[in-house]
Design a protein around this motif. Structure first.
Motif, PDB file in Angstrom:
ATOM      1  N   ASP A 122     -31.262  13.229 -18.710  1.00  0.00           N
ATOM      2  CA  ASP A 122     -31.772  13.640 -20.030  1.00  0.00           C
ATOM      3  C   ASP A 122     -31.579  15.132 -20.271  1.00  0.00           C
ATOM      4  O   ASP A 122     -31.726  15.944 -19.359  1.00  0.00           O
ATOM      5  CB  ASP A 122     -33.281  13.309 -20.130  1.00  0.00           C
ATOM      6  CG  ASP A 122     -33.509  11.806 -20.126  1.00  0.00           C
ATOM      7  OD1 ASP A 122     -32.539  11.073 -20.417  1.00  0.00           O
ATOM      8  OD2 ASP A 122     -34.634  11.386 -19.798  1.00  0.00           O
ATOM      9  N   GLY A 123     -31.232  15.456 -21.510  1.00  0.00           N
ATOM     10  CA  GLY A 123     -31.146  16.858 -21.904  1.00  0.00           C
ATOM     11  C   GLY A 123     -29.896  17.576 -21.438  1.00  0.00           C
ATOM     12  O   GLY A 123     -29.809  18.792 -21.533  1.00  0.00           O
ATOM     13  N   MET A 124     -28.927  16.834 -20.897  1.00  0.00           N
ATOM     14  CA  MET A 124     -27.741  17.481 -20.346  1.00  0.00           C
ATOM     15  C   MET A 124     -26.568  17.519 -21.326  1.00  0.00           C
ATOM     16  O   MET A 124     -25.655  18.305 -21.172  1.00  0.00           O
ATOM     17  CB  MET A 124     -27.256  16.734 -19.100  1.00  0.00           C
ATOM     18  CG  MET A 124     -28.161  16.886 -17.938  1.00  0.00           C
ATOM     19  SD  MET A 124     -27.762  18.414 -17.094  1.00  0.00           S
ATOM     20  CE  MET A 124     -28.966  18.379 -15.806  1.00  0.00           C
ATOM     21  N   CYS A 128     -21.344  18.640 -25.950  1.00  0.00           N
ATOM     22  CA  CYS A 128     -20.492  17.498 -25.604  1.00  0.00           C
ATOM     23  C   CYS A 128     -21.205  16.720 -24.493  1.00  0.00           C
ATOM     24  O   CYS A 128     -22.380  16.963 -24.237  1.00  0.00           O
ATOM     25  CB  CYS A 128     -19.122  17.979 -25.127  1.00  0.00           C
ATOM     26  SG  CYS A 128     -18.213  18.910 -26.389  1.00  0.00           S
ATOM     27  N   TYR A 129     -20.478  15.796 -23.854  1.00  0.00           N
ATOM     28  CA  TYR A 129     -21.080  15.021 -22.769  1.00  0.00           C
ATOM     29  C   TYR A 129     -20.971  15.797 -21.461  1.00  0.00           C
ATOM     30  O   TYR A 129     -19.919  16.366 -21.147  1.00  0.00           O
ATOM     31  CB  TYR A 129     -20.379  13.672 -22.622  1.00  0.00           C
ATOM     32  CG  TYR A 129     -20.537  12.800 -23.839  1.00  0.00           C
ATOM     33  CD1 TYR A 129     -21.682  12.019 -24.015  1.00  0.00           C
ATOM     34  CD2 TYR A 129     -19.561  12.781 -24.821  1.00  0.00           C
ATOM     35  CE1 TYR A 129     -21.840  11.237 -25.152  1.00  0.00           C
ATOM     36  CE2 TYR A 129     -19.707  11.999 -25.961  1.00  0.00           C
ATOM     37  CZ  TYR A 129     -20.853  11.232 -26.122  1.00  0.00           C
ATOM     38  OH  TYR A 129     -21.010  10.459 -27.242  1.00  0.00           O
ATOM     39  N   ALA A 130     -22.066  15.817 -20.693  1.00  0.00           N
ATOM     40  CA  ALA A 130     -22.064  16.538 -19.411  1.00  0.00           C
ATOM     41  C   ALA A 130     -21.241  15.758 -18.402  1.00  0.00           C
ATOM     42  O   ALA A 130     -21.469  14.566 -18.186  1.00  0.00           O
ATOM     43  CB  ALA A 130     -23.491  16.717 -18.915  1.00  0.00           C
ATOM     44  N   MET A 131     -20.269  16.405 -17.802  1.00  0.00           N
ATOM     45  CA  MET A 131     -19.334  15.730 -16.902  1.00  0.00           C
ATOM     46  C   MET A 131     -19.697  15.958 -15.446  1.00  0.00           C
ATOM     47  O   MET A 131     -19.617  15.050 -14.625  1.00  0.00           O
ATOM     48  CB  MET A 131     -17.925  16.267 -17.199  1.00  0.00           C
ATOM     49  CG  MET A 131     -16.835  15.640 -16.390  1.00  0.00           C
ATOM     50  SD  MET A 131     -16.624  13.901 -16.799  1.00  0.00           S
ATOM     51  CE  MET A 131     -15.827  13.341 -15.303  1.00  0.00           C
ATOM     52  N   ASN A 298     -24.191  11.340 -14.003  1.00  0.00           N
ATOM     53  CA  ASN A 298     -24.577   9.947 -14.225  1.00  0.00           C
ATOM     54  C   ASN A 298     -25.678   9.586 -13.238  1.00  0.00           C
ATOM     55  O   ASN A 298     -25.484   9.645 -12.030  1.00  0.00           O
ATOM     56  CB  ASN A 298     -23.341   9.061 -14.028  1.00  0.00           C
ATOM     57  CG  ASN A 298     -23.594   7.625 -14.399  1.00  0.00           C
ATOM     58  OD1 ASN A 298     -24.673   7.085 -14.141  1.00  0.00           O
ATOM     59  ND2 ASN A 298     -22.601   6.998 -15.013  1.00  0.00           N
ATOM     60  N   LYS A 299     -26.849   9.206 -13.776  1.00  0.00           N
ATOM     61  CA  LYS A 299     -27.988   8.990 -12.870  1.00  0.00           C
ATOM     62  C   LYS A 299     -27.866   7.709 -12.055  1.00  0.00           C
ATOM     63  O   LYS A 299     -28.653   7.486 -11.156  1.00  0.00           O
ATOM     64  CB  LYS A 299     -29.318   9.053 -13.627  1.00  0.00           C
ATOM     65  CG  LYS A 299     -29.391   8.223 -14.864  1.00  0.00           C
ATOM     66  CD  LYS A 299     -30.652   8.579 -15.661  1.00  0.00           C
ATOM     67  CE  LYS A 299     -30.562   7.994 -17.059  1.00  0.00           C
ATOM     68  NZ  LYS A 299     -31.482   8.580 -17.997  1.00  0.00           N
ATOM     69  N   ASN A 300     -26.901   6.872 -12.366  1.00  0.00           N
ATOM     70  CA  ASN A 300     -26.710   5.640 -11.573  1.00  0.00           C
ATOM     71  C   ASN A 300     -25.867   5.864 -10.329  1.00  0.00           C
ATOM     72  O   ASN A 300     -25.689   4.945  -9.542  1.00  0.00           O
ATOM     73  CB  ASN A 300     -26.047   4.569 -12.430  1.00  0.00           C
ATOM     74  CG  ASN A 300     -26.870   4.260 -13.661  1.00  0.00           C
ATOM     75  OD1 ASN A 300     -28.102   4.286 -13.595  1.00  0.00           O
ATOM     76  ND2 ASN A 300     -26.213   4.011 -14.781  1.00  0.00           N
ATOM     77  N   VAL A 301     -25.343   7.063 -10.155  1.00  0.00           N
ATOM     78  CA  VAL A 301     -24.509   7.331  -8.977  1.00  0.00           C
ATOM     79  C   VAL A 301     -25.398   7.438  -7.747  1.00  0.00           C
ATOM     80  O   VAL A 301     -26.403   8.144  -7.753  1.00  0.00           O
ATOM     81  CB  VAL A 301     -23.703   8.635  -9.174  1.00  0.00           C
ATOM     82  CG1 VAL A 301     -23.004   9.027  -7.878  1.00  0.00           C
ATOM     83  CG2 VAL A 301     -22.693   8.466 -10.299  1.00  0.00           C
ATOM     84  N   LYS A 302     -25.020   6.707  -6.705  1.00  0.00           N
ATOM     85  CA  LYS A 302     -25.779   6.776  -5.447  1.00  0.00           C
ATOM     86  C   LYS A 302     -24.863   7.398  -4.393  1.00  0.00           C
ATOM     87  O   LYS A 302     -23.805   6.862  -4.085  1.00  0.00           O
ATOM     88  CB  LYS A 302     -26.189   5.374  -4.987  1.00  0.00           C
ATOM     89  CG  LYS A 302     -27.069   4.638  -5.989  1.00  0.00           C
ATOM     90  CD  LYS A 302     -28.546   4.998  -5.810  1.00  0.00           C
ATOM     91  CE  LYS A 302     -29.414   4.345  -6.890  1.00  0.00           C
ATOM     92  NZ  LYS A 302     -29.234   4.956  -8.223  1.00  0.00           N
ATOM     93  N   LEU A 303     -25.308   8.508  -3.848  1.00  0.00           N
ATOM     94  CA  LEU A 303     -24.473   9.209  -2.873  1.00  0.00           C
ATOM     95  C   LEU A 303     -25.045   9.072  -1.475  1.00  0.00           C
ATOM     96  O   LEU A 303     -26.246   8.919  -1.294  1.00  0.00           O
ATOM     97  CB  LEU A 303     -24.387  10.697  -3.239  1.00  0.00           C
ATOM     98  CG  LEU A 303     -23.758  11.026  -4.584  1.00  0.00           C
ATOM     99  CD1 LEU A 303     -23.842  12.514  -4.846  1.00  0.00           C
ATOM    100  CD2 LEU A 303     -22.312  10.559  -4.641  1.00  0.00           C
ATOM    101  N   PRO A 315     -32.789  15.517 -10.273  1.00  0.00           N
ATOM    102  CA  PRO A 315     -33.443  16.326 -11.311  1.00  0.00           C
ATOM    103  C   PRO A 315     -34.171  17.527 -10.695  1.00  0.00           C
ATOM    104  O   PRO A 315     -34.197  18.603 -11.278  1.00  0.00           O
ATOM    105  CB  PRO A 315     -34.428  15.360 -11.949  1.00  0.00           C
ATOM    106  CG  PRO A 315     -33.937  14.003 -11.614  1.00  0.00           C
ATOM    107  CD  PRO A 315     -33.227  14.116 -10.313  1.00  0.00           C
ATOM    108  N   ASP A 316     -34.739  17.332  -9.487  1.00  0.00           N
ATOM    109  CA  ASP A 316     -35.440  18.446  -8.844  1.00  0.00           C
ATOM    110  C   ASP A 316     -34.503  19.609  -8.585  1.00  0.00           C
ATOM    111  O   ASP A 316     -34.837  20.771  -8.811  1.00  0.00           O
ATOM    112  CB  ASP A 316     -36.044  18.000  -7.502  1.00  0.00           C
ATOM    113  CG  ASP A 316     -37.207  17.054  -7.724  1.00  0.00           C
ATOM    114  OD1 ASP A 316     -37.666  16.971  -8.888  1.00  0.00           O
ATOM    115  OD2 ASP A 316     -37.633  16.408  -6.755  1.00  0.00           O
TER     116      ASP A 316
END
Lengths: 347, 280
Positions: A122-124, A128-131, A298-303, A315-316
């Motif tokens: 959110d807020g990024m 344009c779109y945050a890459m 992308n918050k769905n990315v799992k690393l 986010p932290d």
């Protein structure tokens, strides 16, 4: 050759073309013959975009994706110059350029209803779109600097003349000015404080323009520390055991972001959106993080924990970053460039 | 219209499209400004960019520095090129073609590759300083210094001096020198009073080419200057490509073009005067 001969050759060519096209499998006819033009940086970024966005898009739609490589300044110049008749559909720019491009009506405002908008933190999506998310930290020679340095360590007398800076204008330089201003108790809105503090670092050891040269100088002990943007640097450190990278705390690393812009009134808006979805998608963002150490938006990315440790991906972590007033910074670029030339480089 | 003018048409048409049109666009942009808080060009024409350029001593310094580099590069190229051209014309024999082809390499390879090569030669850890280090000699700072840039500029633009000189020297009749020698003129006098005056057209042509190429050069000062040395080319690039102040960058380019134009006019007038003097 006679005219007759020429026309015969032309006819043969035409016939051959028709034969060849007729023989192609009939996949997704809808975008066949269309070309999507994407402007981005060359090298690894282009490679991953080609592999994760362009190739799947070509396969799915039958369209062609053409990359135009260069710096973001070139792309800004192009979309402004072509505003009446754009030829570029997707343009990757820097965090400080995107809000300006939106304000001037050069790019489509990010669409809050698009699925790829919602996938981004959110807020990024400013302008344009945050890459990707990267931060300005400090690369340092481990033999000269014993522990991961804080910003203030660059001003210690023992490192005088051993600090390198990137060329200006650029995100690195703006970030360093923002940090210097804060160390002087102000912020980037007080350029006198920023330049006054940064000037204390002169003479600077070198102005770096690429990683090879700065790392060579660091390995040789000629440079102790250099503010650098995470990402490529962290990837390159794997081959330089004596160089470390520090994300400082006071203030935190300066947030720098690549942005994906959909050019307003571009010839292929539908293809551009499809491209954006793939570029901002989990696969590409995961590859960005694992191979380039660019933090995913992308918050769905799992690393994996190892990769996560090196990139900005929560986010932290984003909360701890120093955010500059980029629209203000870009409005000052012209003056600051001259001040940098004079006061920092002593031209 | 004489029909022979048709011969010029293809070149004229090409120039109009790829040179004249962008040039007019550049000139008109230089009188525009960007609206406050925007990169878009505001309505109306003004001299703001030119006033800013003239009012700030920084740009005057850049102009003088660029002029100085151009003059020094021209003189150095002339000093290096004269003996080379003379050798190619009088002594090279069958090597002539090979030598000329070698001379052309920097021209056809573009500015970037030779500059990148120079970067590795001159860098603090490069070939030159690496060798000095190995031999225990002191290292020299070349990158980011005027010396480094001048070496790069002379290397890049030397062919522009050598080729016109070869052309002129090749046309000098050998009997003139033999006549001078048979009348007892020493070699220095032959050079000073026979070869050089007759080679003047080549010297002038080569000097103009090298001067203009240096004055407008961008890649060499950018790469070898390492951001430490501002020239007209690097400042214009900074303004256009990084600050995104396109009108101001256009004004800078216009000033460079006007300077070069003035130089051409001065040379044309100068050579006409000289010819008139000679005729009298």
């Amino acid at each position: 050759m006679s005219d007759n001969g020429l026309s015969r050759v032309a006819a043969a060519c035409l016939a051959a073309t028709m034969l060849v096209t007729a023989g192609l499998p009939a996949v997704a006819q809808d975008f066949k013959g269309k070309t999507l033009v994407v402007g981005t940086w060359g090298g690894d970024i282009e490679r991953l975009l080609r592999q994760n966005a362009a190739e799947p898009l070509e396969k799915e739609t039958g369209a062609k994706v053409e990359f135009v490589l260069g710096g973001s300044g070139d792309r800004m110049a192009r979309i402004y110059a072509e505003k009446a008749n754009p030829t570029m559909d997707v343009a990757f720019v820097n965090i400080y350029e995107a809000p300006q491009a939106l304000k001037d009506g050069m790019v489509e405002a990010p669409d809050p209803n698009a699925p790829y908008f919602k996938d981004v933190w959110d807020g990024m999506n400013n302008g344009c779109y945050a890459m990707s998310l990267v931060g300005l930290g400090i690369a340092y020679n481990k033999k000269l600097v014993s522990k991961p340095p804080e910003w203030a360590d660059m001003w210690k007398p023992e490192f005088k003349g051993k600090i390198a800076l990137s060329s200006y204008p650029g995100s690195e330089g703006d970030g360093v000015l923002g940090v210097a201003a804060r160390l002087a108790g102000k912020d980037e809105h007080d350029p006198d404080a920023a330049f006054g503090k940064l000037k204390e670092l002169t003479p600077i050891a070198m102005t770096y323009t690429n990683l090879d040269e700065i790392f060579a100088m660091m390995d040789a002990g000629e440079v102790a520390m250099a503010p650098m943007i995470s990402g490529y640097v962290l990837a390159a450190l794997k081959t330089h055991p004596d160089i470390g990278f520090s994300f400082p705390k006071e203030p935190g690393p300066v947030l720098v972001r690549d942005m994906l812009c959909l050019v307003k009134n571009s010839p292929e808006p539908e293809l551009a959106k499809k491209f954006a979805a793939l570029a901002l998608g989990v696969k590409n963002q995961t590859d960005y993080a694992e191979q380039l150490y660019f933090g995913p938006t992308n918050k769905n990315v799992k690393l994996s924990p190892e990769v996560s440790a090196d990139v900005i991906d929560t986010p932290d972590e984003v909360q701890g970053l120093l955010q500059l007033d980029w629209p203000y910074v870009i409005s000052q670029r012209s003056d600051w460039t001259q001040r940098w030339n004079k006061e920092i480089l002593g031209q | 219209m004489p029909p022979s003018i048709l011969l010029l048409l293809p070149a004229l048409a090409l120039s109009a499209v790829v040179f004249l049109a962008p040039f007019v666009w550049l000139a008109s942009t230089s009188f525009r400004t960007q609206a406050e808080g925007s990169l878009l060009l505001a309505d109306g024409l003004s001299f703001d960019n030119y006033i800013r350029l003239l009012a700030d001593p920084f740009f005057l310094e850049v102009l003088l520095r660029t002029l100085a580099y151009s003059v020094i590069t021209t003189i150095l190229s002339l000093i290096v090129a004269l003996p080379v051209a003379r050798f190619i014309v009088t002594r090279a024999g069958r090597l002539k073609g090979i030598l000329l082809a070698l001379m052309l390499v920097p021209l056809v390879s573009g500015a970037l590759l030779p500059s990148l090569g120079m970067l590795h030669l001159m860098g603090p850890l490069g070939v030159v300083n690496g060798a000095s280090r190995l031999m225990g000699l002191p290292t020299v700072k070349l990158l980011g210094t005027p010396t480094g840039i001048l070496i790069g500029l002379v290397q890049s633009f030397l062919p522009l001096m050598v080729l016109p000189l070869v052309n002129t020297l090749a046309r000098l009749p050998a009997d003139l020198e033999q006549a001078a020698a048979s009348l007892g003129a020493p070699a220095t006098a032959i050079w000073r009073r026979v070869i050089l005056p007759l080679a003047m057209p080549g010297v002038v042509a080569g000097s103009v080419l090298v001067f203009c190429a240096t004055f407008t050069s961008f890649v060499t000062p950018q790469v070898l200057g390492q951001g430490h040395i501002a020239t007209f080319g690097t400042v214009a690039y900074q303004q256009a490509g990084q600050v995104l102040d396109w009108p101001f960058a256009s004004a800078l380019a216009m000033v460079a073009l006007v300077m070069i134009g003035l130089l051409q006019v001065a040379i044309a007038i100068g050579s006409r005067l000289i010819r008139r003097q000679e005729a009298q």
